[in-house]
Design an enzyme around this catalytic site. Structure first.
Site, PDB file in Angstrom:
ATOM      1  N   TYR A  72       0.856  -1.190   0.000  1.00 28.35           N
ATOM      2  CA  TYR A  72       0.000   0.000   0.000  1.00 28.35           C
ATOM      3  C   TYR A  72       0.892   1.242   0.000  1.00 28.35           C
ATOM      4  CZ  TYR A  72      -3.894  -3.054   1.405  1.00 28.35           C
ATOM      5  OH  TYR A  72      -4.851  -4.030   1.461  1.00 28.35           O
ATOM      6  N   PHE A  83      -1.793  -7.417   1.245  1.00 28.93           N
ATOM      7  CA  PHE A  83      -3.183  -7.091   1.575  1.00 28.93           C
ATOM      8  C   PHE A  83      -3.369  -6.630   3.022  1.00 28.93           C
ATOM      9  CE2 PHE A  83      -3.682 -10.063  -2.040  1.00 28.93           C
ATOM     10  CZ  PHE A  83      -4.378  -9.239  -2.900  1.00 28.93           C
ATOM     11  N   HIS A 191      -9.857 -10.170  -8.951  1.00 26.06           N
ATOM     12  CA  HIS A 191      -9.221  -9.463  -7.834  1.00 26.06           C
ATOM     13  C   HIS A 191     -10.292  -8.891  -6.905  1.00 26.06           C
ATOM     14  CE1 HIS A 191      -6.743  -6.404  -5.774  1.00 26.06           C
ATOM     15  NE2 HIS A 191      -5.719  -7.181  -6.104  1.00 26.06           N
TER      16      HIS A 191
END
Length: 240
Positions: A72, A83, A191
């Site tokens: 991120y 994730f 996704h």
């Protein structure tokens, strides 16, 4: 301490260090470039001690692979596991919230209290981004640093073990790596991004299917339970 393990620029489990020994010169080159960028003022994510966090636990313990893309790009979010976000992050990135929505539907467990997926890593789930660093605010900015040479070697070594393994590949980027996984059972779907989650991610039941495939290999299931329940209003971060 395992004195026979090769020396690596960032910490990793000894068996991972041995498996990646052929690409350690490349890893040192990448680390030097990342350090140069940090010294020049670039905010590189995640923090140095978390860059190889996916490899902190032994390769011998891995039984499920979940492949991401890159960390991120928001400061304070990435913790070195694909994730996952720091437990303090509110609201959650939308892809992670969608993962949790499917997790609830698939397993029947409550919506998790935080986005910290460390309990999955502790259960033998390798949460790996093929690209392991990113410049703050600039997704995919480190895709040409050489990370994929290291993570390709990691995936190849993982698949070559004589041990149970299931791979979960969400989206086209992750699915490009499927040829490296040999005969490993693979679960694929769209996704979990808000742009694609309704085109095959929701309803794909990756968690229970992974446990079924582990059982077929004679392995114990993953306990997918994560702590607590998060208020619905705090579940999502717009745009991610």
């Amino acid at each position: 301490m395992d004195t026979d393990a090769p020396q690596t620029p960032w910490p990793m489990a000894p068996d991972w260090a041995r498996a990646l020994e052929p690409v350690l010169p490349r890893l040192h080159e990448v680390e030097a470039e990342v350090s140069r960028r940090r010294a020049a003022g670039e905010l590189v994510l995640p923090t140095p001690g978390q860059v190889l966090r996916a490899f902190h636990r032994p390769m011998s313990e891995v039984k499920v692979l979940i492949l991401g893309q890159d960390p991120y790009p928001t400061p304070g979010h990435s913790i070195g596991l694909a994730f996952a976000v720091d437990a303090a992050v509110r609201p959650l990135p939308r892809s992670l919230a969608n993962i949790f929505t499917e997790y609830v539907a698939d397993t029947g467990h409550p919506f998790p209290a935080t986005g910290d997926l460390t309990p999955w890593a502790d259960q033998g789930v390798l949460l790996l981004n093929p690209i392991l660093t990113v410049a703050a605010g600039d997704t995919n900015s480190h895709q040409k640093l050489g990370w994929q040479e290291i993570t390709t070697a990691a995936l190849t070594a993982l698949a070559a073990r004589d041990a149970p393994l299931v791979s979960i590949l969400w989206g086209r980027h992750a699915q490009r790596f499927e040829p490296l996984l040999g005969t490993t059972p693979v679960i694929t779907s769209a996704h979990p991004s808000p742009l694609s989650a309704r085109r095959g991610f929701f309803g794909s039941r990756p968690f229970t299917r992974a446990n079924d495939l582990l059982a077929e290999q004679g392995a114990a299931p993953v306990d997918w339970r994560l702590p607590g329940t998060q208020p619905e209003a705090e579940q999502t971060l717009p745009g991610l």
